[in-house]
Design an enzyme around this catalytic site. Structure first.
Site, mmCIF file in Angstrom:
data_model
loop_
_atom_site.group_PDB
_atom_site.id
_atom_site.type_symbol
_atom_site.label_atom_id
_atom_site.label_comp_id
_atom_site.label_asym_id
_atom_site.label_seq_id
_atom_site.Cartn_x
_atom_site.Cartn_y
_atom_site.Cartn_z
ATOM 1 N N ARG A 124 2.881 -50.410 45.711
ATOM 2 C CA ARG A 124 2.234 -51.018 46.879
ATOM 3 C C ARG A 124 1.229 -52.067 46.413
ATOM 4 O O ARG A 124 0.361 -51.780 45.581
ATOM 5 C CB ARG A 124 1.523 -49.943 47.701
ATOM 6 N N THR A 173 -2.386 -41.611 52.926
ATOM 7 C CA THR A 173 -3.846 -41.452 53.016
ATOM 8 C C THR A 173 -4.339 -40.098 52.522
ATOM 9 O O THR A 173 -4.009 -39.054 53.091
ATOM 10 C CB THR A 173 -4.401 -41.688 54.441
#
Length: 480
Positions: free
Chosen positions: A36, A281
């Site tokens: 990412r 997360t």
């Protein structure tokens, strides 16, 4: 080529901790599937440099690694304090002032980067700062000033985020920075582009149009992190190629007690619409410093796997953590452990329309039904776009799906598909028998099957045509 037959994929964020080529190579060997690029931090040159490192690391490890670009979005923040931080006391009055200078904050007032905020809130609203750790009740609006009373105080530092409890802020998903970063994403040839704070289908359609205009071919991932996205969930999923359960801001806006249920709701809707889904997360947050995860983190990752996530994502754990390779290794182990207890057989879903919309979807359903009721060792999908492999990966099975493709972009793309593994292959044999033996030879050389194993092969009659898969065959592996 090296294969890790773990169905759920691992996405890891790049950052300073991954800039050592050896560390990155070790992470890829440990099981990293997709990197990412967080456009909230760093310049385009930084992302380009890191991508070069990734491609070198993937080559060294003998694996394919996909690339996810993640747009910053309209993060609504306070400005900065003269002293760098202040302590807000419960019951004190505090003003968010759009007219205040950027560096002039005190324990009485602070500037706000999003100048339209006073028009978006009303007396009685609750504003949440610093990921919900501080809450303010709006007393009234005085021009550019939002006068509040501190409900829950604490230490407040520079540039912390602001959320309105229950959502409702009018900021669009794409900022001028995002539009610029979409151009960068296209030039970097990312495989996926995540749109932060998407509210509805229009936000996703705008991002897709800008990306295509810039020459980018990435698939679009909607980050579900606003209350509006939950209200419009079905249409956001429809307008996207996949979604991310972005639990940080979503937990702040909707309340942390809702998160587990919302995660299951989002994953269910994504899978119902045959879309990809990433859960993200704080999955292994303690491993930013620790060498092993907490038991709660193990359960969290395992539940995301069992809920049906295509991938689980690491953020600061790899971007800035002390043990980026260890955290990837630990996550891979947890995934394998969770997948042991996940049934391989599921009923083929009934289409809501009562019929299949695409031939390759029908083939995929037939393949997975057959695979779940016949002792086959592998499924081979000859594919241009990867679409048939995607359809098949929506129906859970413990049988690996190998996407045989000549397209480099497709090989990178399927790294995110649950249970799908890319293999470089180009159809060169026109003779039917030679063609089959070339596939068997590839599988045997990669030690993916043994002689006399049964496999299922899907292909189209016209090679080189995307979306043309229209046949399925059951074959016994043999060396010529």
């Amino acid at each position: 080529m090296s294969f890790q037959l773990r169905r759920t994929k691992i996405v890891a964020t790049l950052g300073p901790a991954t800039d050592d080529p050896k560390v990155l190579t070790d992470m890829v060997r440990a099981g990293l599937d997709v990197v990412r690029l967080n456009f909230s931090h760093g310049a385009v040159a930084d992302h380009a440099r890191r991508l070069d490192l990734v491609r070198a690391a993937a080559k060294a490890a003998g694996r394919y690694v996909g690339v996810l670009g993640d747009l910053q979005g309209p993060k609504i923040r306070i400005d900065r304090f003269v002293a760098g931080k202040v302590m807000l006391e419960d019951g004190a009055e505090f003003t968010l002032d759009a007219s205040l200078a950027v560096d002039a904050g005190t324990n009485r007032a602070v500037g706000i980067a999003y100048k339209k905020l006073p028009a978006d809130v009303f007396a009685g609203d609750v504003l949440l700062l610093n990921d919900g750790q501080i809450s303010l009740q709006v007393l009234g609006i005085d021009g550019p000033r939002i006068n509040t009373r501190v409900l829950v105080g604490g230490e407040l530092g520079n540039n912390k985020g602001i959320n309105r409890q229950g959502g409702g802020l009018s900021a669009g998903a794409l900022t001028d920075k995002d539009r610029s970063d979409i151009l960068a994403a296209a030039s970097l040839k990312v495989d996926y582009l995540a749109v932060s704070f998407a509210r509805d289908a229009a936000d996703m359609n705008e991002a897709r149009a800008l990306l295509r205009k810039a020459g980018g071919h990435a698939l679009l991932i909607a980050k579900i992190e606003r209350a509006e996205a939950i209200q419009n969930l079905a249409e956001v999923v429809t307008a996207s190629d996949g979604v991310m359960v972005a639990r940080g801001d979503l937990g702040v806006e909707m309340g942390f007690a809702e998160l587990a249920g919302l995660q299951k709701l989002i994953i269910h809707e994504a899978r119902h619409q045959n879309r990809l889904v990433i859960t993200a997360t704080q999955m292994m947050e303690s491993m930013i410093v620790a060498t092993i995860p907490t038991r709660a983190e193990v359960s969290d990752v395992a539940n995301a796997v069992m809920d049906g996530s295509d991938a689980v994502m690491l953020s600061a754990e790899t971007a800035a953590g002390k043990h980026p390779t260890k955290v990837v290794e630990a996550m891979a182990q947890i995934i394998v452990g969770a997948e042991k207890y996940q049934g391989a057989h599921v009923r083929i879903r009934q289409r809501t329309t009562g019929h299949f919309e695409h031939t390759n979807e029908a083939i995929a359903a037939a393949v997975m039904y057959t695979a779940n009721h016949l002792h086959v060792k592998a499924i081979v999908a000859l594919t241009e776009s990867g679409e048939t492999a995607l359809w098949m990966s929506r129906v859970r099975s413990d049988i690996p799906i190998y996407a045989f493709t000549r397209q480099e972009a497709t090989r990178s793309r399927v790294t995110l598909y649950r249970g799908v593994y890319p293999v470089a292959y180009d159809v060169t044999d026109k003779d039917r028998e030679a063609f089959y033996f070339s596939i068997f030879r590839q599988l045997l050389d990669l030690t993916l099957v043994k002689d006399d194993d049964l496999i299922i092969l899907t292909k189209g009659e016209l090679s080189g045509v995307a979306g043309g898969t229209n046949s399925m065959q059951i074959l016994k592996v043999a060396r010529k």
